[in-house]
Design an enzyme around this catalytic site. Structure first.
Site, PDB file in Angstrom:
ATOM      1  N   LYS A  38       0.799  -1.223   0.023  1.00 26.73           N
ATOM      2  CA  LYS A  38       0.041  -0.003  -0.044  1.00 26.73           C
ATOM      3  C   LYS A  38       0.889   1.322  -0.099  1.00 26.73           C
ATOM      4  CE  LYS A  38      -3.764  -0.754   2.467  1.00 26.73           C
ATOM      5  NZ  LYS A  38      -4.548  -0.950   3.864  1.00 26.73           N
ATOM      6  N   ARG A 107      -3.242   3.403   8.660  1.00 28.94           N
ATOM      7  CA  ARG A 107      -3.652   2.284   7.619  1.00 28.94           C
ATOM      8  C   ARG A 107      -2.456   1.285   7.721  1.00 28.94           C
ATOM      9  NH1 ARG A 107      -4.467   4.587   2.054  1.00 28.94           N
ATOM     10  NH2 ARG A 107      -5.852   2.938   1.748  1.00 28.94           N
ATOM     11  N   GLY A 116      -7.924  -7.708   4.615  1.00 29.22           N
ATOM     12  CA  GLY A 116      -8.996  -7.781   5.722  1.00 29.22           C
ATOM     13  C   GLY A 116      -8.335  -8.418   6.726  1.00 29.22           C
ATOM     14  N   MET A 118      -5.634  -7.163   8.690  1.00 27.32           N
ATOM     15  CA  MET A 118      -5.065  -6.184   9.583  1.00 27.32           C
ATOM     16  C   MET A 118      -5.998  -4.986   9.574  1.00 27.32           C
ATOM     17  SD  MET A 118      -1.111  -7.002   9.071  1.00 27.32           S
ATOM     18  CE  MET A 118      -1.258  -6.613   7.288  1.00 27.32           C
ATOM     19  N   ARG A 352      -3.111  -1.391  -6.655  1.00 22.62           N
ATOM     20  CA  ARG A 352      -2.323  -2.535  -6.902  1.00 22.62           C
ATOM     21  C   ARG A 352      -2.468  -3.140  -7.990  1.00 22.62           C
ATOM     22  NH1 ARG A 352      -4.962  -5.274  -1.605  1.00 22.62           N
ATOM     23  NH2 ARG A 352      -7.071  -5.219  -2.902  1.00 22.62           N
ATOM     24  N   HIS A 468      -3.707 -32.614   6.915  1.00 26.14           N
ATOM     25  CA  HIS A 468      -3.340 -34.067   6.472  1.00 26.14           C
ATOM     26  C   HIS A 468      -4.443 -34.155   5.157  1.00 26.14           C
ATOM     27  CE1 HIS A 468      -4.542 -38.401   6.252  1.00 26.14           C
ATOM     28  NE2 HIS A 468      -3.353 -38.547   6.352  1.00 26.14           N
ATOM     29  N   ARG A 646      12.370 -48.537 -20.441  1.00 24.75           N
ATOM     30  CA  ARG A 646      12.789 -48.848 -19.181  1.00 24.75           C
ATOM     31  C   ARG A 646      12.792 -50.412 -19.076  1.00 24.75           C
ATOM     32  NH1 ARG A 646      10.912 -46.728 -13.394  1.00 24.75           N
ATOM     33  NH2 ARG A 646       9.167 -48.135 -13.824  1.00 24.75           N
ATOM     34  N   GLU A 776      18.926 -42.907 -10.267  1.00 28.52           N
ATOM     35  CA  GLU A 776      17.900 -42.780  -9.131  1.00 28.52           C
ATOM     36  C   GLU A 776      18.342 -43.031  -7.531  1.00 28.52           C
ATOM     37  OE1 GLU A 776      14.478 -45.285 -10.190  1.00 28.52           O
ATOM     38  OE2 GLU A 776      15.823 -46.619 -11.340  1.00 28.52           O
ATOM     39  N   SER A 795      18.754 -40.506 -17.218  1.00 26.45           N
ATOM     40  CA  SER A 795      17.163 -39.888 -17.030  1.00 26.45           C
ATOM     41  C   SER A 795      17.050 -40.059 -15.533  1.00 26.45           C
ATOM     42  CB  SER A 795      16.288 -40.879 -17.672  1.00 26.45           C
ATOM     43  OG  SER A 795      14.967 -40.121 -17.248  1.00 26.45           O
ATOM     44  N   THR A 798      13.532 -39.057 -10.190  1.00 28.64           N
ATOM     45  CA  THR A 798      13.417 -38.290  -9.073  1.00 28.64           C
ATOM     46  C   THR A 798      12.371 -38.764  -7.921  1.00 28.64           C
ATOM     47  OG1 THR A 798      11.642 -36.878 -10.107  1.00 28.64           O
ATOM     48  CG2 THR A 798      14.079 -36.110 -10.184  1.00 28.64           C
ATOM     49  N   ASN A 799      11.639 -39.691  -8.167  1.00 30.75           N
ATOM     50  CA  ASN A 799      11.003 -40.141  -7.031  1.00 30.75           C
ATOM     51  C   ASN A 799      11.763 -41.150  -6.178  1.00 30.75           C
ATOM     52  OD1 ASN A 799       8.710 -39.013  -8.336  1.00 30.75           O
ATOM     53  ND2 ASN A 799       7.667 -41.049  -8.995  1.00 30.75           N
ATOM     54  N   ASP A 800      12.291 -42.118  -6.798  1.00 30.69           N
ATOM     55  CA  ASP A 800      13.439 -42.848  -5.937  1.00 30.69           C
ATOM     56  C   ASP A 800      14.072 -42.036  -5.754  1.00 30.69           C
ATOM     57  OD1 ASP A 800      12.625 -45.767  -5.792  1.00 30.69           O
ATOM     58  OD2 ASP A 800      12.642 -46.033  -7.738  1.00 30.69           O
ATOM     59  N   CYS A 863      12.398 -38.359 -15.368  1.00 30.48           N
ATOM     60  CA  CYS A 863      11.307 -38.797 -15.776  1.00 30.48           C
ATOM     61  C   CYS A 863      10.523 -39.025 -14.522  1.00 30.48           C
ATOM     62  CB  CYS A 863      11.478 -39.990 -16.512  1.00 30.48           C
ATOM     63  SG  CYS A 863      12.437 -41.457 -15.380  1.00 30.48           S
ATOM     64  N   TYR A 883      15.770 -32.458 -21.440  1.00 30.07           N
ATOM     65  CA  TYR A 883      14.348 -32.529 -21.593  1.00 30.07           C
ATOM     66  C   TYR A 883      13.675 -33.217 -20.168  1.00 30.07           C
ATOM     67  CZ  TYR A 883      14.838 -37.645 -21.429  1.00 30.07           C
ATOM     68  OH  TYR A 883      15.168 -38.885 -21.086  1.00 30.07           O
TER      69      TYR A 883
HETATM   70  P1  ADP Z   1      -7.692  -2.144   3.568  1.00 31.67           P
HETATM   71  O1  ADP Z   1      -6.397  -2.825   3.180  1.00 31.67           O
HETATM   72  O2  ADP Z   1      -8.447  -3.291   4.584  1.00 31.67           O
HETATM   73  O3  ADP Z   1      -8.481  -1.806   2.183  1.00 31.67           O
HETATM   74  P2  ADP Z   1      -7.427   0.629   3.815  1.00 31.67           P
HETATM   75  O4  ADP Z   1      -6.155   1.110   4.667  1.00 31.67           O
HETATM   76  O5  ADP Z   1      -7.295   0.785   2.422  1.00 31.67           O
HETATM   77  O6  ADP Z   1      -7.930  -0.852   4.384  1.00 31.67           O
HETATM   78  O7  ADP Z   1      -8.497   1.544   4.455  1.00 31.67           O
HETATM   79  C1  ADP Z   1      -9.861   1.284   4.362  1.00 31.67           C
HETATM   80  C2  ADP Z   1     -10.923   1.959   3.835  1.00 31.67           C
HETATM   81  O8  ADP Z   1     -10.717   3.345   4.271  1.00 31.67           O
HETATM   82  C3  ADP Z   1     -10.385   2.184   2.290  1.00 31.67           C
HETATM   83  O9  ADP Z   1     -11.650   2.184   1.554  1.00 31.67           O
HETATM   84  C4  ADP Z   1      -9.882   3.579   2.149  1.00 31.67           C
HETATM   85  O10 ADP Z   1     -10.119   4.060   1.032  1.00 31.67           O
HETATM   86  C5  ADP Z   1     -10.431   3.995   3.211  1.00 31.67           C
HETATM   87  N1  ADP Z   1      -9.203   5.187   3.661  1.00 31.67           N
HETATM   88  C6  ADP Z   1      -8.168   5.066   3.899  1.00 31.67           C
HETATM   89  N2  ADP Z   1      -7.199   5.995   4.200  1.00 31.67           N
HETATM   90  C7  ADP Z   1      -8.207   6.936   3.961  1.00 31.67           C
HETATM   91  C8  ADP Z   1      -8.259   8.836   3.827  1.00 31.67           C
HETATM   92  N3  ADP Z   1      -6.995   9.232   4.331  1.00 31.67           N
HETATM   93  N4  ADP Z   1      -9.203   9.282   3.628  1.00 31.67           N
HETATM   94  C9  ADP Z   1     -10.467   8.529   3.179  1.00 31.67           C
HETATM   95  N5  ADP Z   1     -10.537   7.256   3.073  1.00 31.67           N
HETATM   96  C10 ADP Z   1      -9.564   6.580   3.574  1.00 31.67           C
HETATM   97 MG    MG Z   2      12.488 -46.005 -10.038  1.00 28.59          MG
HETATM   98 MG    MG Z   3      -7.728  -0.784   0.833  1.00 23.28          MG
END
Ligand code: ADP
Ligand code: MG
Ligand code: MG
Length: 911
Positions: A38, A107, A116, A118, A352, A468, A646, A776, A795, A798-800, A863, A883
């Site tokens: 970010k 943020r 979501g 942190m 991003r 598991h 083989r 092998e 050849s 790699t399993n063995d 192989c 290959y």
């Molecule tokens: P997340 O990583 O969960 O998307 P963000 O840090 O991007 O969390 O923030 C959550 C929301 O708050 C986002 O929709 C973002 O656009 C909004 N937000 C973050 N900083 C600001 C800011 N300085 N002004 C207005 N809205 C903000």
């Molecule tokens: Mg073998």
């Molecule tokens: Mg965001």
């Protein structure tokens, strides 16, 4: 919670040792490890002139130092103060100043996106005094100011002080109810003022203190909470599932607030520059007027499609379109963004390179090439074999909108349909009766293995991608969804419940191991278009399927670029034909023992029971024409291409009935006073041939040296088949491969005999036959210089090689303890799935180097199953093999990855 927390001022000699804080103008998109995704991208957008509110980023390094020591590193407090000063001057306002407050958001943002997971706190800096100043700033908009204040207490309470979020939700609902509305916009300034009072009481009740009024304290506490959110349970769990390292830490972004909740001319939204599901071009997004960012995802009001914005605020919409085009041009890829409009002015809050589906990855890469944004090399780099594998699985046809029961973690891809069963025994019984079953468990353990084998798919309510169930299912190539935690699985009662619905044993469910979705009833399954394309039944030039066209284009480029040839493992003409359609350039492994099964077992029994040389020779003579016919088939389908055959590898007792079975037959016969005849002889043979460790016993080349005539028969069958094909106008290219060689003398002995037979059969020299060996056994790798003197090719099995390098047997360990090893991080992925570069890989490197040194034109291939594993293919490219060979279905994946490996090492390639 600690309320007297503040940054200390200790530091060495007055200058900070490390730089912990970066203004947006100091960062860029390549600094994501330090600034988080970010922060790095906010800096990048700022630097290319896009409208980003001013702010700064506290580094992941500061977070790590904080988490390691439990206190803030020396110098951090001063750096934050300096950057806050700069931010305040840029904005012409001071944090939380009553008359004219600056507000900020705090943020989180790690190097890897953890959606979501942190924390973020908005509107930091508001308090009882500055709320009036904020209202005046907004031209006397009390409603806006109190709305912002209640949001601060809510987010701060929840994320910084762990106040249960639903208490705030309830209070908000109550306020709406009192007003007789379900829309938060109907709450006026007075209602919100009342709500703030209520929120403060909730806050005090849970924290034992008043809501902090000091803006600096708010900021300090929020920063600390973001640091600590790195170790929140759900973040830890998510990282484990996604295999993100635990020690990276998160950055913290402090950003001047812009307000989307200032009225109907303001709002907030999210968008993609293209459709991340289909890859279709256009603008995809959601917009919410008069709201702050978190409302869009929280879903408190219904958003409108982004296109609506064009009608609501044409100028901002046009700005947004222009900015999205700039971003795509700059990042040269699909981007997702978050934005806010404050009274007609557009602000960018995040971007991003966006996640996308496997299909979209191919389609978008192709589009970007068409648009001249990237070249084909880059397009190839942007897709991968795992995505291609996903596109090759049969898919559920969701057009009838089946009833989705739940969603778990897609742990092993595929589309499985069957009756729900809740224990391994029932799974086995129903499957034996011809039913398709899905084994549903809370979690699986080694006792469930027979049921897992019998089932079409596996579904668990607990455990992640390294559980598991997940590990074993992936190993078996079986569909698996794990960790569907909304399922309440009642194994005793043979049922599970989810959202009030109950599924009983025998009810049919459909499980999608790619998406993790679980449906009630039988969802129809469709073959994949991509497979039809590979099979040649869908012509990429005739279809208008955008995905098939994109796959075709990128595959063609991969084929043009790759240095590794790709062969297939195949034992029959039919499989060989299919492999060839999939692009195989030969057979890398034809297992001759598969030709000893079925009704030919009897011949093998005769061979084993032979008392005299004549009896043995007679049995071999009867086997010879059968083997020859098999080889003719394969040479025909692979005409002109190399076929590595083989010589027989498994211990011969594997072809006999089990000891238990024979013992019962013999006992019954004796009971009845009958002669058990042949069974008695077989029983004696099985007893005589019993081995404690058959994997390490009389098998491979050892058989050839011990049983006179066995290898000779096979060699003769191969060479006669080749001669027959050549006579019929074909171009057979046989390569005879000796398994399990550990010493050059073993190979020399077999070779001498083979050469005599070849000279005998191919008198006119019309067919060229190569003789080589598998590598092998670790000793073979370590003495490869000697072995290469006698081998025209190596050849790698790699399993063995993996089994013997680690000293464990695959059949025993995967179900028994691999899940634990993965959980403990002893390895990140099973060494049978992806080559262990450090150990097994080292043996391969030694063999490549020493083998080539002894014989420069030595052909080198692999192989084992690893030949079709994406990461392993890159390794085999790196070490310079000629290959890889893999199962026919994985041939396209190996072709793609070999192409990627070639473009990624372009220039640095020494070979
Ligand atoms: P997340 O990583 O969960 O998307 P963000 O840090 O991007 O969390 O923030 C959550 C929301 O708050 C986002 O929709 C973002 O656009 C909004 N937000 C973050 N900083 C600001 C800011 N300085 N002004 C207005 N809205 C903000
Ligand atoms: Mg073998
Ligand atoms: Mg965001």
């Amino acid at each position: 919670m600690v309320t007297d927390w503040s940054f200390s001022v200790e530091r060495v000699g007055g200058t900070p040792v490390t730089k912990f804080v970066y203004a947006f103008s100091e960062g860029n998109k390549d600094l994501r490890e330090l600034l988080g995704g970010k922060g790095a991208n906010l800096a990048e957008m700022n630097n290319i002139g896009l409208p980003v509110p001013p702010g700064f980023t506290i580094t992941t390094e500061a977070c790590r130092a904080y988490l390691d020591s439990g206190s803030q590193p020396a110098g951090l407090a001063e750096e934050i103060a300096t950057h806050l000063d700069a931010l305040e001057s840029a904005m012409g306002r001071k944090l939380g100043e009553p008359g004219d407050p600056l507000l900020v958001s705090v943020r989180s943002g790690a190097a890897f996106s953890m959606p979501g997971m942190m924390e973020t706190v908005l509107n930091v800096g508001l308090n009882d005094a500055s709320v009036d100043g904020l209202s005046r700033q907004a031209g006397g908009n009390d409603r806006f100011a109190w709305d912002s204040y209640r949001r601060l207490i809510q987010m701060f309470g929840k994320t910084v002080c762990e106040v249960p979020g639903d208490e705030f939700e309830h209070a908000l609902d109550a306020a709406k109810q009192a007003k007789g509305t379900d829309n938060d916009l109907d709450l006026d300034a007075d209602d919100l003022r009342g709500l703030v009072d209520g929120y403060k009481k909730i806050f005090a009740k849970h924290t034992g203190r008043e809501f902090p009024q000091d803006p600096k304290e708010q900021l300090d506490l929020a920063i600390r909470a973001v640091f600590e959110s790195w170790n929140a349970d759900r973040a830890v769990l998510y990282r484990r599932q996604e295999r993100i390292p635990a020690d990276l830490g998160t950055a913290v972004n402090v950003v001047a607030m812009v307000f989307g909740n200032l009225g109907s001319d303001s709002g907030t939204g999210v968008a993609f520059t293209r459709d991340p599901a289909s890859g279709a071009q256009g603008v995809y997004g959601d917009y919410l007027a008069n709201a702050q960012g978190e409302d869009v995802v929280a879903g408190i009001r219904n958003t409108v499609p982004l296109q609506e914005l064009e009608r609501l605020d044409k100028a901002s919409y046009d700005d947004l379109m222009r900015i999205m085009a700039t971003l795509e041009e700059h990042y040269k890829d699909l981007c997702d963004i978050e934005f806010t409009i404050e009274r007609g002015k557009l602000w960018m809050l995040q971007t991003r390179v966006g996640k996308r589906t496997a299909a979209a990855a191919f389609i978008i890469a192709g589009q970007l090439v068409d648009e001249g944004v990237i070249d084909l090399d880059e397009a190839l780099h942007r897709v991968n074999g795992a995505q291609l594998a996903q596109l090759m699985f049969p898919r559920f046809d969701l057009s009838a909108e089946p009833d989705q029961l739940a969603k778990g973690i897609g742990a092993s891809p595929g589309a499985a349909v069957g009756k729900a069963v809740f224990d391994a025994q029932t799974a086995k019984e129903l499957a034996a009766d011809g039913d398709d079953v899905i084994l549903v468990r809370r979690e699986t353990n080694p006792d469930d293995l027979p049921g897992m084998i019998a089932a079409q798919g596996i579904l668990t309510s607990r455990g992640g991608k390294t559980s598991h169930a997940a590990v074993v299912a992936r190993g078996m190539g079986k569909t698996c969804v794990c960790g569907a935690d909304s399922l309440d699985v009642d194994v005793r009662g043979r049922r599970f419940t989810v959202d009030g619905q109950t599924v009983e044993q025998g009810d049919v469910i459909s499980v999608d191991g790619t998406t993790g979705k679980i449906y009630l009833g039988e969802v129809p399954v469709q073959p994949s278009e991509v497979v039809r394309y590979f099979e040649g039944t869908l012509d990429p030039d005739q279809t208008d399927d955008a995905l098939v066209k994109a796959v075709h284009r990128i595959m063609s480029h991969a084929d043009a670029k790759r240095r590794l040839a790709v062969r297939a493992n195949s034992d029959t003409g039919t499989d060989s034909a299919r492999a060839r359609r999939f692009g195989a350039q030969g057979i890398g492994l034809c297992r001759t023992e598969h030709m000893f099964l079925g009704d030919r077992r009897e011949l093998v029994e005769r061979l084993i029971l032979a008392q005299t040389a004549q009896e043995r020779e007679a049995a071999l003579a009867d086997l010879l024409p059968l083997q020859r016919a098999d080889f003719v088939d394969i040479f025909r389908e692979m005409d002109g291409l190399p076929v590595t055959i083989r010589l027989i590898d498994p211990p011969l007792h594997e072809f006999l009935p089990s000891l238990e079975e024979l013992a019962v037959h013999v006992a019954v016969a004796h009971e009845r006073g009958e002669d058990a005849g042949r069974d008695e002889k077989l029983l004696a043979a099985v007893r005589r041939m019993h081995e404690e460790n058959p994997m390490l016993g009389l098998r491979g080349v050892r058989l050839g040296l011990v049983i006179p005539g066995l290898f000779a028969m096979q060699v003769r069958a191969i060479v006669e088949a080749a001669v027959q094909r050549a006579r019929d106008g074909g171009t057979p290219r046989p390569e005879i491969m000796v398994p399990l060689v550990g010493a050059v003398q073993e190979l020399e002995t077999v070779r001498a005999e083979a050469e005599r037979i070849i000279a005998d059969v191919v008198a006119d020299g019309g067919v060229e036959v190569l003789i080589g060996t598998m590598i092998e056994v670790p000793r073979a790798a370590l003495t490869s210089g000697q072995i290469a003197e006698a081998a025209q090719f190596f050849s790698f099995g790699t399993n063995d090689l993996t089994q013997m390098a680690w000293g464990f047997s695959r059949d025993d360990v995967e179900g028994a303890f691999f899940w634990r090893y993965l959980e403990l991080g002893i390895f990140g992925i099973s060494p049978f799935e992806s080559i262990d570069r450090d150990g097994v890989g080292r043996l391969i490197r030694i063999a490549v180097d020493e083998g080539r040194a002894a014989r420069p034109d030595l052909k080198l291939g692999v192989c084992g199953e690893h030949g079709g594993d994406p990461d392993s293919v890159h390794f085999f490219h790196e070490v310079g093999l000629d290959y890889v060979s893999c199962s026919p279905f994985r041939v396209p994946i190996a072709r793609l990855e070999a192409g990627r490996a070639a473009v990624e090492t372009q220039g640095s390639d020494s070979r």
